[in-house]
Design an enzyme around this catalytic site. Structure first.
Site, PDB file in Angstrom:
ATOM      1  N   LYS A  94       4.919  -6.819 -12.127  1.00  0.00           N
ATOM      2  CA  LYS A  94       4.436  -6.543 -10.562  1.00  0.00           C
ATOM      3  C   LYS A  94       2.830  -6.397 -10.848  1.00  0.00           C
ATOM      4  O   LYS A  94       1.850  -6.541 -10.455  1.00  0.00           O
ATOM      5  CB  LYS A  94       4.902  -5.533  -9.957  1.00  0.00           C
ATOM      6  CG  LYS A  94       4.421  -5.158  -8.544  1.00  0.00           C
ATOM      7  CD  LYS A  94       5.282  -4.147  -7.824  1.00  0.00           C
ATOM      8  CE  LYS A  94       5.172  -2.835  -8.608  1.00  0.00           C
ATOM      9  NZ  LYS A  94       3.867  -2.268  -8.200  1.00  0.00           N
TER      10      LYS A  94
ATOM     11  N   HIS B  14      12.099   0.149 -12.696  1.00  0.00           N
ATOM     12  CA  HIS B  14      12.082   0.759 -13.910  1.00  0.00           C
ATOM     13  C   HIS B  14      13.568   0.640 -14.653  1.00  0.00           C
ATOM     14  O   HIS B  14      13.533   0.441 -15.720  1.00  0.00           O
ATOM     15  CB  HIS B  14      11.864   2.281 -13.486  1.00  0.00           C
ATOM     16  CG  HIS B  14      10.745   2.613 -12.920  1.00  0.00           C
ATOM     17  ND1 HIS B  14      10.740   3.124 -11.569  1.00  0.00           N
ATOM     18  CD2 HIS B  14       9.554   2.496 -13.318  1.00  0.00           C
ATOM     19  CE1 HIS B  14       9.403   3.382 -11.335  1.00  0.00           C
ATOM     20  NE2 HIS B  14       8.769   3.013 -12.210  1.00  0.00           N
TER      21      HIS B  14
END
EC number: 6.3.2.1
Length: 282
Positions: free
Chosen positions: A151, A37
């Site tokens: 991802k 993140h």
């Protein structure tokens, strides 16, 4: 770092920033923040005047109620992490009613078939849940740029399609997969792995690297067989699916065409933890 816990205060803040001519970068999350993140926020900070994040565990995108219950939540830890990094200017912590004003129900979307491939086969309605909450967040935050990790490549493709179909004034950016030292794609779910499982799970990325070596050298059916054989030999792991697909349509292929780009997608259950990964084939 500003923290907003309801829609009205967030929208007021955004309007003030827009009036000052600030360019806004946005990275929505479901919390349990990690270095993956933070890599999104760093990219956003380099390309915008202001970085906004959000944390919301979206119930409608979980097919398995058990998975929703076990999803890691520690908002105070996440807030402390964001404050320490100093990258994020504002954090939005919406309640369900802020994103689902008419009740906890997904909208229905047609993403030109992208939603029916791979994850869509195993998680019906999942991408309607994703689309509903992402659309509402983008309408409230009104970012110039929004950032999502590769991802979840299928999710990224669907969000790009959503923005295109609804003509939302935001540019979507995909960020490279952030990996642990052993190659395992970084994920909040990794925290549920034991140390032994976490080490063993490196076989997922190792397999994708092998697939890249085999790409255009042997046939797709032979690659599929080799991948299956690898995971048949892994204790405590189950291969849910492996596919090589066209990067644009996400449709599975059984033959390589020179003018198309391909990506390998894999989902493996390590014990009770479902891990996903993918790799562009070059």
């Amino acid at each position: 770092m500003e923290i907003f816990r309801d829609k009205k205060t967030l929208i007021d803040y955004v309007e003030r920033q827009k009036e000052m001519g600030k360019k806004i970068g946005f990275a929505p999350t479901m919390g349990a923040l990690h270095e993956g993140h933070l890599s999104l926020y760093k990219i956003a900070a380099a390309e915008n005047d202001l970085v906004i994040s959000s944390i919301f565990v979206n119930p409608t995108q979980f097919n398995n109620p058990d998975d929703l219950t076990k999803y890691p939540r520690d908002t105070e830890r996440d807030i402390a992490l964001l404050k320490n990094t100093g990258i994020v200017d504002a954090l939005y912590l919406p309640e369900v009613a802020d994103l689902y004003p008419d009740g906890l129900k997904s909208k229905s979307y047609d993403f030109d078939g992208l939603e029916n491939e791979m994850e869509g086969k195993f998680r019906p309605g999942h991408f309607d849940g994703v689309g509903t909450v992402v659309e509402e967040l983008l309408r409230q935050v009104k970012p110039n740029n929004a950032y999502f990790g590769e991802k979840d490549y299928q999710q990224l493709a669907i969000i790009e399609k959503l923005v295109d179909q609804l003509h939302l004034p935001v540019k979507i950016h995909g960020a490279p997969i952030y990996r642990e030292a052993n190659g395992l794609a970084m994920s909040s779910r990794n925290e549920r792995l034991t140390p032994v499982q976490r080490d063993a799970a490196k076989v997922i990325h190792d397999t994708l690297l092998k697939v890249n070596d085999w790409f255009r050298v042997i046939t797709v059916p032979e690659i599929n067989k080799r991948v299956k054989d690898i995971f048949d030999d892994q204790r405590g792991m189950t291969l849910e699916y492996f596919e090589i697909a066209d990067e644009k349509t996400l449709k599975q292929t059984d033959f390589f065409y020179k003018d198309k780009k391909y990506r390998a997608f894999i989902v493996v259950n390590v014990g009770t933890v479902r891990l996903i990964d993918n790799l562009h084939l070059d």
